[in-house]
Scaffold this motif. Structure first.
Motif, short mmCIF file in Angstrom:
data_model
loop_
_atom_site.label_atom_id
_atom_site.label_comp_id
_atom_site.label_asym_id
_atom_site.label_seq_id
_atom_site.Cartn_x
_atom_site.Cartn_y
_atom_site.Cartn_z
N HIS A 259 0.89 4.17 1.23
CA HIS A 259 0.61 5.32 2.59
C HIS A 259 1.45 4.31 3.41
O HIS A 259 0.99 5.15 4.30
N ASP B 91 0.47 -7.85 5.69
CA ASP B 91 -0.87 -6.96 4.68
C ASP B 91 -1.00 -8.22 3.84
O ASP B 91 -0.06 -7.91 2.80
N MET C 165 -9.58 1.38 8.85
CA MET C 165 -9.31 -0.42 8.25
C MET C 165 -7.76 0.08 7.62
O MET C 165 -7.13 -1.20 8.04
N ASP C 166 -7.95 0.64 6.35
CA ASP C 166 -6.90 0.97 5.28
C ASP C 166 -5.31 0.92 6.58
O ASP C 166 -4.18 0.34 6.26
N ASN D 98 0.30 -10.31 11.41
CA ASN D 98 0.08 -8.70 10.67
C ASN D 98 0.62 -7.66 9.59
O ASN D 98 0.95 -7.15 9.38
N TYR E 21 -5.07 0.28 9.74
CA TYR E 21 -4.84 -0.49 10.39
C TYR E 21 -4.50 -2.33 9.61
O TYR E 21 -3.30 -2.32 10.81
N ASN E 22 -4.69 -2.12 8.90
CA ASN E 22 -4.37 -3.48 8.00
C ASN E 22 -3.06 -3.70 7.09
O ASN E 22 -2.04 -4.17 7.07
N THR E 23 -2.16 -2.33 7.53
CA THR E 23 -1.09 -1.40 6.55
C THR E 23 0.37 -2.25 7.88
O THR E 23 -0.11 -2.70 8.94
N ASP E 24 0.72 -3.05 7.24
CA ASP E 24 1.80 -4.11 7.79
C ASP E 24 3.12 -2.68 8.57
O ASP E 24 3.71 -2.64 7.24
N MET F 212 0.77 -1.29 0.01
CA MET F 212 -0.15 0.00 0.10
C MET F 212 0.56 0.96 -0.09
O MET F 212 1.97 1.52 0.78
N ARG G 179 -3.34 -7.52 1.65
CA ARG G 179 -4.39 -7.11 0.65
C ARG G 179 -3.48 -6.83 -1.01
O ARG G 179 -4.15 -7.77 -1.91
#
Lengths: 391, 391, 391, 391
Positions: B3, D346, B340-341, D344, B343-346, B1, D348
């Protein structure tokens, strides 16, 4: 047990006790799954008040009826008040409704859109008008606003919007009016309520001024919450304005008060009695807020009033001197025993006696059943739209 | 991602973040059933600080150590402070103990007996002396007082006694000191705690004055309580003084923070970041308060610090503009999605990178494991009495 | 109320009722924070049994004492049994201990290491020997095993290991022995217990055979759990072997039975009475398992026995015909009323009368207090190591 | 992290995963307080299936739609099935309804009146006919029966009646059919549900035979319940038939799966993957059962499918060898770390890549939003009665 005799003061306190009934308890109610209709249910506020008056007729303890706006909107409040008076009761608190307008899907007083917030404030101004028309002094506000999902809105901004809206409502009160603010742990919002707990309700009251007080609904807490502690704390702050009595095993089940945990009800009434907050002029209004989904509504209200009376009588029987002495001396079992002694007493004969002295039937449920009223309303109330939460 | 890159401000915020460690986390702990001893556990405050310094050595984020009195009593606080400084850390909050003296069986600051209450107040005066000797500015008071049985004591009288005792303690503070008051839902009292919730803690702080603030222990709430709401509310009142971080599935389990519900920890940090309360000068102290009953203590503290860092980094990654826009427009899924975007980031690579820039090993746990410290303390700390809650 | 008179059968049932006492309730107990020692506490199993016999002396309802191995290990069980018999009581269930050996930190019967599992099995074989030496027929197994962290071990593999270990223990039973398996929601494990609920306990019993039954500890459930439903379900399966009575407001608080929710205790006893499971030969053993952390232990046990008797007497007073008729006809209020009618009755005079007929003092607590026993043990039991959970 | 690459088997497992959608999720739903209507909501089962097919179109993971009888009654199931097939999906489980007929106010299969019970059984025979007409193999039975008040009916008698009714329904199944039985902690009954927990559901399944299996609704448990333990236990018994996925903070909130506690969803999927129960032929059906009260329904279902996929992908990333090794050696932090390492990550990007390989847009929500379908149904579905729970 010898102490199953009340002192003169305690007798007087029991006779003076009043419990306010909710008009909506006489309409149909249910769960999200189904509302089961009952025969004979009222079609309008006049019929609701007639039913409520039956509860008072057999208990002489329920002389007021809360209205809910817009469910109980009428063109002629003078007529409604007169109707109540004719039946021996009067209008009590005015409850606003912030949960059934389509505009309120994402909030009312906390909505991001100022137009929706204004609408919610204006609704309370309308309720204040109803108070003036009915002589009611309590404006009861339960805020259903909240969020279903994390991030859905800004938690802090919603508190700020709420404070602003409450201030506008508060400013519209007459000097003899009170704003009675209710909190709730969850439902209808499933992530965060905007007034989830007594702390939040109290903070808003403190910011508003002395006419703002907290209403404690006994079903609106997290599992395990010690409710009598909150009662004691709010009394200590001088901000316990009212109870919404009901009972629950799980969530906000809205069962008959005293049905799920009669010992808890006793402990609550013990705090009330200890603090001298039972008297009608104490500023604490004792109200029912229940849903009789599967049981007949009038006898369920009678039973609820009796349950509160029994808990109160037991609280009045506590041997205060013995309790205090045991507490002071660190006698854990003795202090607990003094409380349990009162709780374990059967106060029903005592209350039956009191009723007879007042010219009432000793058994209100039997008297109501024998009256034929239930059969009468089933026969008469044919056609029309039954009242309910969605009315 | 895309960001998963921090802004310069966010980078700076992460680098500036500090998390305070509890000295007692390095001693043995357990349940009422059993305390399992671990090899190499410290025998005195000097050894506890040495262990805590290891956590800071590999994370550069844990520069302070809370002391607990009397567990960490010593004759020479100057020596203890110097020892800490030598190891790159310093003394943090001073925690009082109101639960292990035989006199406190039925209460300390709320005890019916004024002699016991005076003893409890005096203990805090002693703690203030330790603060002066160590340069600590926070006096942390967790009140274990409460009742096991209904009727055991008078709920309201105990609030009054508590208010009195707190006022005496508050009066003893120096101008730069804070009184940090902690609440807890239950345990060790099983019917009613005397400070069971944030509302009670806050009311006492408001009565005391601006140097009194609330500490929120993430394990001290009823099931289902929305903790980030309380964070937002206390921040809004300017009275969130500190966190005691840990995590729980059931009661006050005192597991590693972020272990039970990492999403909740993220939501808490999101409220902190949103309110600008992450900065060291915000007045919010981020502390751990955990029990490592079955896992080795130093790596468990390292892991906990990393968990807080990861939650913080995710909170700093939230696209605030997108979130606000979705919230304002009532886009429920969009607003939740924006949260959530992040939160879901590693964020682990990002944090590893930050560590390397600071000259640290990117993996603190691996670095500690490779250091041989664990083996060293097992070998060296032979004999003596291991520290623990009962020490 | 006219029905406060027991039928002859009900009288007989009350007189025949027995409640087993735990030896460990007479030793010191506490929370993880502190064990407050009480004066006069027993130093060995002989003194514990002497104290337990006091409870039976004044209630004539507590003729058995559960032992806990190794806390009650002795060289001479014949002497211990004779001692009990001399005092009018006998040895009851034998409780194993799987939570205090250092090897059990990560599990006993479910431990990944077969050597630890074997040790745990062997401990039960030792307990079976104690059963043979004491004439006990119930081997009570509470499994404290579980996990603190997700991933810590394999949930399914632990069930398989548990099944294997239980089978070995079961195989060692004599034909007249029972294996009584207890479940618990949480504590000492804080993520997952290996026998967390009645379903798991029952499945293991079904796999083992007819000598394996479930023990229901009233404090071992999730908030809100309907315990009488579980009682009904286990009775329906013929696998309710015993109760561990106590009460709780929050977690496993181990307060005196009936202290937190006397109505719940009544509902439980109503299920028992309805199913004909009150009789001593019903296979259901009624035991106390409580911690008297702050109250004196012998009177607390007396009070607990009285609480169970009162709940039982109320359950025996239920007008079964009226209840059934109301249930069959869908009369919700009538059916609930029939149950509440019995609950609201004051059965204390009735029980006092029964005691007098048996030649007992009508008030067991007063009789014990007047006996001087409490003062005697304080004077005599000087020196030695007081018994406690960690003994 | 390097292991964010799936093995070929894991890739295959993700591609093969299917999640069944509930037809009713596309209709209006709400709380007892209010059902907020949404524009464009389907008016009949054909339109519901059309909406469900949109979810499958952008995820290729939702090829089946559960029907609810009578909400989805139609004259021509062949046409409905053909309609589904045209849109790339098929009919899944058939859900019966025991909560909306007036006769069921006091129970259906457990009602005291045999006529009502027969009606409830007959309704399931009708459902079996629908199964035959649609090719469905799962009859899903959620029993809303229960009591609101203690004493209202006989707990044990209701179990017996239930067993009898279930046996009649079971007898009507074809050999390829399954009876899938759901339990629920509370609601709509507020004192006792007749199937409140997995133990009760399983006991009835065991009594019925191998075609009876349990469905686990993730929102139907007491606070704090460890759901993955139940998953493991039911898998161990070979009786986990299906999931009803959703999520909750409090009660049965029916939020989007993974919205409230994504870590819990991951732990559940970890048990599934560990037991080899992910494969379509494992006998475990993964279904959604949610209420989109305030968010648009089609994107909420898409998001939910994606949440399950992400949790599954993470579960498939667990380094099993490292996890097992740490578990075997008692390395608490290492074992927990191995699990968290996967959580943890990601996933996606990985899932977006998989979608592209399948010819799908990498972002299903964006693709749906761009499709214009939402605007189209708002424009077209004018008039008629919107579907909802009360339909």
């Amino acid at each position: 047990m010898s102490h199953a005799e009340l002192s003169a003061d305690a007798r007087q306190a029991l006779l003076a006790q009043t419990i306010e009934l909710p008009s909506w308890a006489f309409g149909n109610s249910g769960t999200r799954f189904k509302v089961f209709a009952q025969e004979g249910v009222p079609r309008d506020p006049f019929e609701k008040i007639a039913d409520a008056a039956q509860v008072n007729r057999y208990t002489a303890t329920a002389p007021r009826v809360s209205l809910h706006i817009p469910w109980d909107l009428t063109d002629d409040y003078a007529a409604l008040s007169a109707h109540a008076k004719d039946l021996g009761v009067e209008i009590g608190a005015i409850n606003s409704n912030l949960f059934q307008d389509d505009d309120y899907m994402l909030g009312s007083l906390t909505h991001p859109d100022p137009i929706v917030r204004k609408k919610a404030v204006d609704h309370h101004l309308q309720c204040v008008d109803v108070m003036r028309a009915t002589g009611s002094t309590d404006l009861k506000l339960w805020l259903p606003d909240g969020l279903n999902y994390p991030g859905q809105d800004n938690l802090r901004a919603r508190q700020d919007r709420l404070a602003e809206g409450l201030a506008e409502i508060y400013a519209a009160l007459d000097p003899e009016h009170r704003l009675v603010i209710e909190y709730k742990f969850f439902e209808p919002a499933f992530y965060s309520m905007d007034i989830p707990d007594w702390g939040t309700a109290l903070l808003h009251c403190l910011a508003l001024g002395p006419q703002a007080v907290v209403v404690l609904d006994t079903g609106h807490h997290a599992p395990g919450t010690n409710i009598e502690f909150i009662v004691a704390q709010l009394l200590r702050q001088g901000r316990l304005g009212a109870f919404d009595f009901n009972s629950r095993f799980y969530a906000d089940d809205d069962l008959m008060v005293g049905a799920a945990d009669p010992f808890q009800l006793f402990r609550i009434m013990h705090e009330i009695v200890s603090a001298g907050a039972l008297a009608p002029d104490s500023g604490v209004s004792f109200m029912l807020d229940q849903c009789h989904n599967i049981e007949p509504k009038i006898p369920a209200q009678i039973r609820s009033v009796m349950n509160v009376q029994e808990a109160t009588a037991k609280a009045l029987l506590v041997d205060t001197a013995a309790l205090d002495a045991a507490q002071q001396s660190g006698d854990v079992l003795g202090a607990n025993g003094a409380l349990m002694d009162a709780y374990n007493t059967d106060v029903r004969p005592l209350l039956a006696g009191l009723r007879e002295e007042q010219g009432l039937h000793p058994d209100p449920l039997a008297a109501y059943a024998a009256s034929g009223y239930a059969e009468k309303i089933v026969a008469e109330r044919v056609g029309g739209a039954q009242a309910g939460w969605g009315a």
